[in-house]
Design an enzyme around this catalytic site. Structure first.
Site, PDB file in Angstrom:
ATOM      1  N   GLY A   1      83.372  94.773  21.273  1.00  0.00           N
ATOM      2  CA  GLY A   1      83.554  93.506  21.642  1.00  0.00           C
ATOM      3  C   GLY A   1      84.934  92.950  21.121  1.00  0.00           C
TER       4      GLY A   1
ATOM      5  N   LYS B   1      95.027  86.455  19.621  1.00  0.00           N
ATOM      6  CA  LYS B   1      94.669  87.845  18.848  1.00  0.00           C
ATOM      7  C   LYS B   1      95.229  87.727  17.410  1.00  0.00           C
ATOM      8  CE  LYS B   1      95.293  92.653  19.600  1.00  0.00           C
ATOM      9  NZ  LYS B   1      95.870  93.664  20.634  1.00  0.00           N
TER      10      LYS B   1
ATOM     11  N   GLY C   1      89.260  91.244  11.411  1.00  0.00           N
ATOM     12  CA  GLY C   1      89.739  90.222  12.371  1.00  0.00           C
ATOM     13  C   GLY C   1      91.257  89.765  12.526  1.00  0.00           C
TER      14      GLY C   1
ATOM     15  N   ARG D   1      97.963  85.521  23.777  1.00  0.00           N
ATOM     16  CA  ARG D   1      98.503  86.368  24.989  1.00  0.00           C
ATOM     17  C   ARG D   1      97.678  85.640  26.339  1.00  0.00           C
ATOM     18  NH1 ARG D   1      95.269  91.758  23.963  1.00  0.00           N
ATOM     19  NH2 ARG D   1      93.193  91.251  25.037  1.00  0.00           N
TER      20      ARG D   1
ATOM     21  N   ARG E   1      86.572  93.712  31.221  1.00  0.00           N
ATOM     22  CA  ARG E   1      86.915  95.087  30.994  1.00  0.00           C
ATOM     23  C   ARG E   1      85.926  96.098  31.624  1.00  0.00           C
ATOM     24  NH1 ARG E   1      89.747  94.750  25.826  1.00  0.00           N
ATOM     25  NH2 ARG E   1      90.240  92.580  25.499  1.00  0.00           N
TER      26      ARG E   1
ATOM     27  N   ASP F   1      87.137 100.196  27.203  1.00  0.00           N
ATOM     28  CA  ASP F   1      87.024  98.833  26.758  1.00  0.00           C
ATOM     29  C   ASP F   1      88.619  98.370  26.803  1.00  0.00           C
ATOM     30  OD1 ASP F   1      87.052 100.712  24.515  1.00  0.00           O
ATOM     31  OD2 ASP F   1      87.881  99.090  23.292  1.00  0.00           O
ATOM     32  N   ASN F   2      89.637  99.191  27.269  1.00  0.00           N
ATOM     33  CA  ASN F   2      90.831  98.659  27.240  1.00  0.00           C
ATOM     34  C   ASN F   2      91.452  98.775  28.574  1.00  0.00           C
ATOM     35  OD1 ASN F   2      91.047  98.246  24.549  1.00  0.00           O
ATOM     36  ND2 ASN F   2      91.787 100.235  24.136  1.00  0.00           N
TER      37      ASN F   2
ATOM     38  N   ASP G   1      95.755  95.428  26.149  1.00  0.00           N
ATOM     39  CA  ASP G   1      95.373  95.980  24.727  1.00  0.00           C
ATOM     40  C   ASP G   1      96.470  97.024  24.425  1.00  0.00           C
ATOM     41  OD1 ASP G   1      93.335  94.346  24.730  1.00  0.00           O
ATOM     42  OD2 ASP G   1      91.837  95.715  23.938  1.00  0.00           O
TER      43      ASP G   1
HETATM   44  P1  AMP Z   1      91.470  98.430  20.638  1.00  0.00           P
HETATM   45  O1  AMP Z   1      91.190  99.928  20.952  1.00  0.00           O
HETATM   46  O2  AMP Z   1      92.464  98.472  19.430  1.00  0.00           O
HETATM   47  O3  AMP Z   1      91.424  97.659  21.765  1.00  0.00           O
HETATM   48  O4  AMP Z   1      90.158  97.933  19.532  1.00  0.00           O
HETATM   49  C1  AMP Z   1      88.758  98.548  19.667  1.00  0.00           C
HETATM   50  C2  AMP Z   1      88.005  97.600  19.284  1.00  0.00           C
HETATM   51  O5  AMP Z   1      88.046  97.290  17.701  1.00  0.00           O
HETATM   52  C3  AMP Z   1      87.897  96.143  19.674  1.00  0.00           C
HETATM   53  O6  AMP Z   1      86.562  95.860  19.800  1.00  0.00           O
HETATM   54  C4  AMP Z   1      88.851  95.537  18.778  1.00  0.00           C
HETATM   55  O7  AMP Z   1      88.248  93.955  18.683  1.00  0.00           O
HETATM   56  C5  AMP Z   1      88.168  95.947  17.386  1.00  0.00           C
HETATM   57  N1  AMP Z   1      89.216  95.773  16.603  1.00  0.00           N
HETATM   58  C6  AMP Z   1      90.527  96.341  16.298  1.00  0.00           C
HETATM   59  N2  AMP Z   1      91.006  96.051  15.327  1.00  0.00           N
HETATM   60  C7  AMP Z   1      90.304  95.149  14.550  1.00  0.00           C
HETATM   61  C8  AMP Z   1      90.163  94.324  13.434  1.00  0.00           C
HETATM   62  N3  AMP Z   1      91.398  94.222  12.527  1.00  0.00           N
HETATM   63  N4  AMP Z   1      89.256  93.583  13.017  1.00  0.00           N
HETATM   64  C9  AMP Z   1      88.110  93.704  13.856  1.00  0.00           C
HETATM   65  N5  AMP Z   1      88.231  94.080  14.928  1.00  0.00           N
HETATM   66  C10 AMP Z   1      88.977  95.307  15.209  1.00  0.00           C
HETATM   67 MG    MG Z   2      90.795  97.074  22.841  1.00  0.00          MG
END
Ligand code: AMP
Ligand code: MG
Length: 480
Positions: A82, A105, A118, A168, A175, A243-244, A253
């Protein structure tokens, strides 16, 4: 700006309403004025962009929310994911009447943050800002950003880094992983969700005899075309987890992405990708696999006794991926080479050129520009296997003889960028920005806005060349 909050009308299990956590001490990073104009931002909104891009000013009537989804990461089921650090603010109508998502973001923790903080760091925000802009200008469907802010507020990664926030835009944030979440955790929502996806993103499919099958065909087609375009400009996404990837085939992403420099199809641009799952050369087959995962989530839409029939129809839809991908890629490669798409030897000649680039460790983008500008001698001078190069050249000229060279030349100019976002270019902009100097971001923003046009006053010699052979690569990992 004309705002809509349509995602918030879906079943509340699909998201959590969440307000952004303000980025303290936010300061201007960069603002994408043409995009703000395209989104019909008023003069007041444009004047307030720093507050908007740091979560301090929320548009009236928006209901920011974090979407829930799931996904397969590096080929393994990862369960619930999520928006862990991003919020869907609203949709906005652009000048062409298209509905565009606004997504903030680095906006703080959400119920889906898991162990994360976050936040986003300036380094990754700049990379995403420039890459989305570059791909869009290259003609590759992509999310973009209206602007980003940086902050003195530190964010801990391997080291303490400046925090940042990015606003963005994308035509869709739904997704493949959304469908996986629904099937796993709330299957009763599937029918309405799919119906809504079709209504919003593929309304033409509503008139088809089997709207779901038509929807599958349309998503497969858009994904195949996006991947072919990635391959043609040498873009490696780096984290093609389910998910991307979204259902409209636009790039989303950006993490450890990279543009190929010296042509190395099995280049691992993501240092966290220990198996090399997401190399440049694997992208078409990974996209196919991701689509297969996604399609499996549509099967429960049919009644039990009709699932075999739907499965067969979806298999037939998936079988269109390869021909669509190949056609788009082959036509694009022919255009890059200045060869006629209809000639039976064009593909072999294009792949012979790529083999030379690979063996001789030549730069992908620069070599095509040399071919386009007829700098054949410069290309030859960089080769060791001159026999292979000369054989290629003879064949190349033979195919081009008796063709409409002016027409082919025009296509070459339209398909061979002079500028891509090389890692060292992004890195130089990041290092300056970390010292509060955004002039290099601004230079790259303008340079990459028209990548097919030579900009003598703006370009630097290092924009056109890869790092020297043997120089250490800039390590780009998932940490962002
Ligand atoms: P990504 O592959 O970078 O798109 O991220 C995979 C998952 O990790 C997604 O659910 C993102 O929202 C979560 N995520 C990545 N970095 C953070 C962060 N610094 N804090 C919280 N959630 C994160
Ligand atoms: Mg992602």
């Amino acid at each position: 700006m004309h705002l809509i909050s349509r995602y918030a009308q879906l079943d509340p299990r699909l998201f959590s309403k969440q307000r952004p956590t303000v980025l303290k001490g936010a300061k201007a990073g960069h603002f994408n004025q043409p995009l703000a104009d395209q989104l019909q931002w008023t003069a007041d909104e444009q004047a307030a962009w720093v507050d908007i891009c740091s979560g301090q000013h929320l548009f009236e009537a928006t209901e920011p929310l974090a979407m829930v989804y799931a996904g397969h990461q590096f080929g393994h089921w990862a369960g619930q994911l999520g928006d862990g650090r991003g919020l869907l603010l609203a949709q906005v109508l652009d000048r062409q009447g298209q509905v565009i998502d606004l997504h903030l973001k680095g906006a703080g923790k959400t119920p889906y943050s898991r162990m994360g903080d976050g936040r986003a760091v300036l380094r990754s925000v700049i990379r995403e800002y420039l890459a989305g802009h570059a791909l869009t200008a290259l003609g590759v469907p992509s999310s973009q950003s209206v602007g980003f802010t940086s902050s003195a507020q530190g964010v801990q990664r391997e080291v303490l880094e400046p925090g940042a926030m990015l606003l963005r835009t994308a035509d869709c944030h739904i997704r493949f992983g959304h469908f996986e979440w629904i099937n796993q955790y709330a299957p009763e929502l599937l029918k309405d969700f799919v119906q809504q996806c079709i209504t919003w993103h593929y309304p033409d499919c509503l008139d088809a005899e089997q709207p779901v099958v038509a929807f599958a065909h349309a998503v497969i087609k858009k994904t195949a075309i996006m991947i072919a375009k990635w391959q043609l400009v040498g873009f490696a996404h780096g984290v093609m987890n389910t998910d991307n990837l979204n259902i409209t085939g636009s790039t989303l992403d950006f993490g450890p992405f990279g543009f190929l420099e010296r042509f190395k199809p099995n280049w691992i641009n993501n240092h966290s990708d220990h198996q090399g799952r997401y190399t440049y050369q694997n992208q078409p087959s990974v996209a196919h696999w991701n689509l297969w995962v996604w399609l499996n989530n549509l099967i429960p839409l049919a009644a039990d006794d009709q699932q075999d029939e739907l499965k067969t129809a979806l298999q037939a839809a998936l079988a269109t991926f390869e021909p669509i991908f190949l056609q788009t890629y082959q036509d694009g490669l022919a255009h890059k080479m200045g060869l006629p798409t209809f000639h039976h030897d064009s593909l072999a000649c294009g792949t012979a050129f790529l083999s030379i680039l690979q063996k001789e460790k030549l730069d992908y983008t620069q070599s095509f520009i040399r071919l386009q500008t007829k700098a054949y001698q410069a290309l030859r001078d960089d080769c060791i296997d001159l026999e292979a190069f000369d054989a290629f050249m003879t064949n190349y000229h033979q195919i081009r003889s008796n063709q409409n060279i002016d027409e082919l030349q025009t296509l070459m100019c339209q398909h061979n960028p002079r500028y891509i976002l090389r890692n060292h270019m992004a890195q130089a902009a990041i290092e300056a920005a970390e010292r509060d100097d955004f002039t290099e971001v601004d230079r790259l923003f303008h340079l990459l806005a028209t990548p097919y046009t030579q900009q003598v006053e703006r370009e630097k010699a290092t924009d056109l060349t890869p790092p020297a052979l043997g120089d250490a690569e800039i390590a780009i990992s998932c940490s962002s």
